[in-house]
Design an enzyme around this catalytic site. Structure first.
Site, PDB file in Angstrom:
ATOM      1  N   PHE A   1      -7.095   6.220  -7.480  1.00 38.59           N
ATOM      2  CA  PHE A   1      -7.436   5.524  -8.657  1.00 38.59           C
ATOM      3  C   PHE A   1      -8.694   4.691  -8.324  1.00 38.59           C
ATOM      4  O   PHE A   1      -8.760   3.944  -7.222  1.00 38.59           O
ATOM      5  CB  PHE A   1      -6.432   4.718  -9.365  1.00 38.59           C
ATOM      6  CG  PHE A   1      -7.000   3.976 -10.605  1.00 38.59           C
ATOM      7  CD1 PHE A   1      -7.068   4.626 -11.876  1.00 38.59           C
ATOM      8  CD2 PHE A   1      -7.502   2.563 -10.524  1.00 38.59           C
ATOM      9  CE1 PHE A   1      -7.695   3.726 -12.761  1.00 38.59           C
ATOM     10  CE2 PHE A   1      -8.127   2.136 -11.409  1.00 38.59           C
ATOM     11  CZ  PHE A   1      -8.093   2.547 -12.719  1.00 38.59           C
TER      12      PHE A   1
ATOM     13  N   ASP B   1     -11.897   1.703  -0.282  1.00 36.89           N
ATOM     14  CA  ASP B   1     -11.500   1.331  -1.592  1.00 36.89           C
ATOM     15  C   ASP B   1     -10.305   0.218  -1.239  1.00 36.89           C
ATOM     16  O   ASP B   1      -9.132   0.406  -1.298  1.00 36.89           O
ATOM     17  CB  ASP B   1     -11.098   1.930  -2.786  1.00 36.89           C
ATOM     18  CG  ASP B   1     -11.117   1.186  -3.874  1.00 36.89           C
ATOM     19  OD1 ASP B   1     -10.663   0.246  -4.117  1.00 36.89           O
ATOM     20  OD2 ASP B   1     -11.018   2.012  -5.112  1.00 36.89           O
TER      21      ASP B   1
ATOM     22  N   LYS C   1     -10.130  -7.231  -7.120  1.00 33.91           N
ATOM     23  CA  LYS C   1      -8.830  -7.934  -7.720  1.00 33.91           C
ATOM     24  C   LYS C   1      -8.649  -9.285  -7.220  1.00 33.91           C
ATOM     25  O   LYS C   1      -8.772 -10.535  -7.764  1.00 33.91           O
ATOM     26  CB  LYS C   1      -7.724  -6.924  -7.258  1.00 33.91           C
ATOM     27  CG  LYS C   1      -7.715  -5.837  -8.321  1.00 33.91           C
ATOM     28  CD  LYS C   1      -6.460  -5.074  -8.262  1.00 33.91           C
ATOM     29  CE  LYS C   1      -6.596  -3.887  -9.413  1.00 33.91           C
ATOM     30  NZ  LYS C   1      -6.792  -2.731  -9.397  1.00 33.91           N
TER      31      LYS C   1
HETATM   32  C1  LIG Z   1      -7.841  -1.863  -9.972  1.00 33.74           C
HETATM   33  C2  LIG Z   1      -8.617  -0.753  -9.219  1.00 33.74           C
HETATM   34  C3  LIG Z   1      -9.985  -0.497  -9.387  1.00 33.74           C
HETATM   35  C4  LIG Z   1     -10.616  -0.716 -10.605  1.00 33.74           C
HETATM   36  O1  LIG Z   1     -10.753  -2.319 -10.662  1.00 33.74           O
HETATM   37  P1  LIG Z   1     -11.132  -2.721 -12.143  1.00 33.74           P
HETATM   38  O2  LIG Z   1     -11.383  -4.182 -11.814  1.00 33.74           O
HETATM   39  O3  LIG Z   1     -10.051  -2.516 -13.093  1.00 33.74           O
HETATM   40  O4  LIG Z   1     -12.326  -2.191 -12.612  1.00 33.74           O
HETATM   41  C5  LIG Z   1     -10.543   0.528  -8.567  1.00 33.74           C
HETATM   42  N1  LIG Z   1      -9.757   0.836  -7.266  1.00 33.74           N
HETATM   43  C6  LIG Z   1      -8.707   0.526  -7.116  1.00 33.74           C
HETATM   44  C7  LIG Z   1      -7.918   0.933  -5.643  1.00 33.74           C
HETATM   45  C8  LIG Z   1      -7.924  -0.604  -7.768  1.00 33.74           C
HETATM   46  O5  LIG Z   1      -6.780  -0.788  -7.304  1.00 33.74           O
END
Ligand SMILES: *Cc1c(COP(=O)(O)O)cnc(C)c1O
Length: 388
Positions: free
Chosen positions: A134, A219, A248
């Protein structure tokens, strides 16, 4: 207590893109939040791995208050004290070798920045990404996100995404041809159901990328800032990515994201190559500066490691035919059940514990990193009651 019916108004006026749990949260303190009916909950969602220092940490509240009274927003046309201060702090805690920062407002924007930088740096267009990954909901990050349900209705997306099995470096090697700009990977997959790759996987990916001259994008949006027991999860294998995406946990709840990159990768961008109106605004940066200081001072990453072991052990000790697997790292823990996870999350709410279900069959525990043994114990106890 209740001043309005938030649920009725939501159902009437908001686009119904969330399948919400039936609690209206109005207030938070530390690891706890309160519903509009006055009921207290132990919060093991934490804004989805966001409120790492706990809700409304006094130092973060104070920093936001003071900055809001001084300057909320100016523009990236001008220098900005808080942005400079944050960049120095962020580089200071990032894996050694990541030296430059670009600031934005969310995770998906951090991923978009990474994709653009990788394309400009390499002049190649493909991205190797992982099954069950994701990376966000905008068109670029969506294209490299695994779940078909998220992607299909929006095609055609950015071309060049190649999905390979997570945890299998050989699969990445086979897919890596001369058109690849970067490999993008989460050190632990969060939204994919809390998937921990085999030891050595990230190191193998690093070696592969270095050998082939493609970039490695890590990521760390969900795993970063202490969540998995280290400041960043990729440190466990001593891996230095070319680009690291964060968001986050960065702002203590304030929306802010960033990429932190090597000097080498950073050299591809000159003035005008990328930009944002709100990214790096003084208010967001003040919140992030305060939350990074709290993280370092309170050694939240070390507590996450310790409490994570207690939580994992406790959940592993639950004897129940309903549990298929328990896994995680630090305070990112998942319980995979046979059948649907959501009814369990709903029953946990009745026991005063908030959790989330990133996939149909996984209950995710992502509490604030400042929880103590008592909170870990309460979560295990509630889970035991609900699962057995
Ligand atoms: C939450 C998340 C995203 C996206 O972040 P948003 O602030 O919701 O756009 C991307 N990569 C990972 C691994 C995430 O957990």
């Amino acid at each position: 207590m209740k001043t309005m019916d938030a649920i009725a108004l939501d159902k009437k006026y908001l686009m119904q893109t969330y399948n919400r749990f039936g609690v209206t949260i109005t207030r938070g303190k530390g690891a706890y939040v309160w519903g509009d009916d006055g009921k207290k909950y132990l919060d093991f969602v934490a804004g989805v791995a966001v409120n790492n220092a706990g809700h409304c940490h006094p130092a973060i509240v104070k920093a936001i208050r003071e900055q809001a009274a001084k300057l909320i927003h100016a523009s990236n046309w001008f220098y900005n004290e808080k942005q400079s201060e944050l960049a120095e702090l962020l580089v200071g805690i990032s894996p050694k070798g990541l030296k430059r920062v670009f600031l934005c407002n969310s995770g998906t924007e951090a991923v978009e920045a990474a994709l653009k930088l990788a394309r400009k740096k390499t002049r190649k267009h493909k991205f190797i990404t992982m099954e069950k990954s994701f990376h966000g909901r905008t068109m670029g990050s969506l294209a490299i996100t695994w779940k078909e349900h998220y992607r299909k209705p929006y095609e055609p997306l950015m071309p060049g995404a190649v999905f390979v099995e997570y945890g299998n470096a050989d699969a990445a090697r086979k897919a890596l041809d001369g058109d690849v700009a970067a490999v993008i990977v989460e050190p632990v997959q969060g939204e994919g159901g809390v998937n921990v790759p085999p030891e050595g996987y990230l190191r193998e990916l690093r070696e592969l990328c270095s050998e082939k001259g493609v970039l490695l994008i890590m990521d760390e949006i969900q795993t970063g800032f202490g969540r998995c027991g280290r400041m960043f999860a990729c440190e466990e294998e001593g891996v230095l990515p070319d680009i690291m995406c964060v968001a986050k946990g960065l702002g203590g709840g304030f929306p802010i994201g960033a990429i932190v990159v090597t000097e080498e990768a950073s050299s591809a961008w000159e003035a005008g190559d990328h930009g944002t109106t709100f990214g790096g605004n003084p208010l967001g940066c003040a919140a992030a500066v305060a939350s990074l200081k709290v993280l370092v001072k309170e050694k939240l990453h070390l507590n996450a490691g310790k409490m994570g072991r207690i939580l994992l052990e406790g959940l592993n000790g639950i004897e129940s035919k309903k549990v298929k697997a328990v896994r995680g790292k630090g305070l990112l823990v998942g319980v995979e059940v046979h059948g649907e996870a959501r009814p369990f999350c709903e029953r946990l709410i009745k026991h005063g514990l908030l959790t989330s279900c990133p996939t149909k069959s996984v209950i995710r525990y992502s509490p604030p990193l400042m929880i103590g043994r008592m909170e870990a114990g309460l979560a295990v106890k509630a889970s035991k009651e609900v699962l057995s």
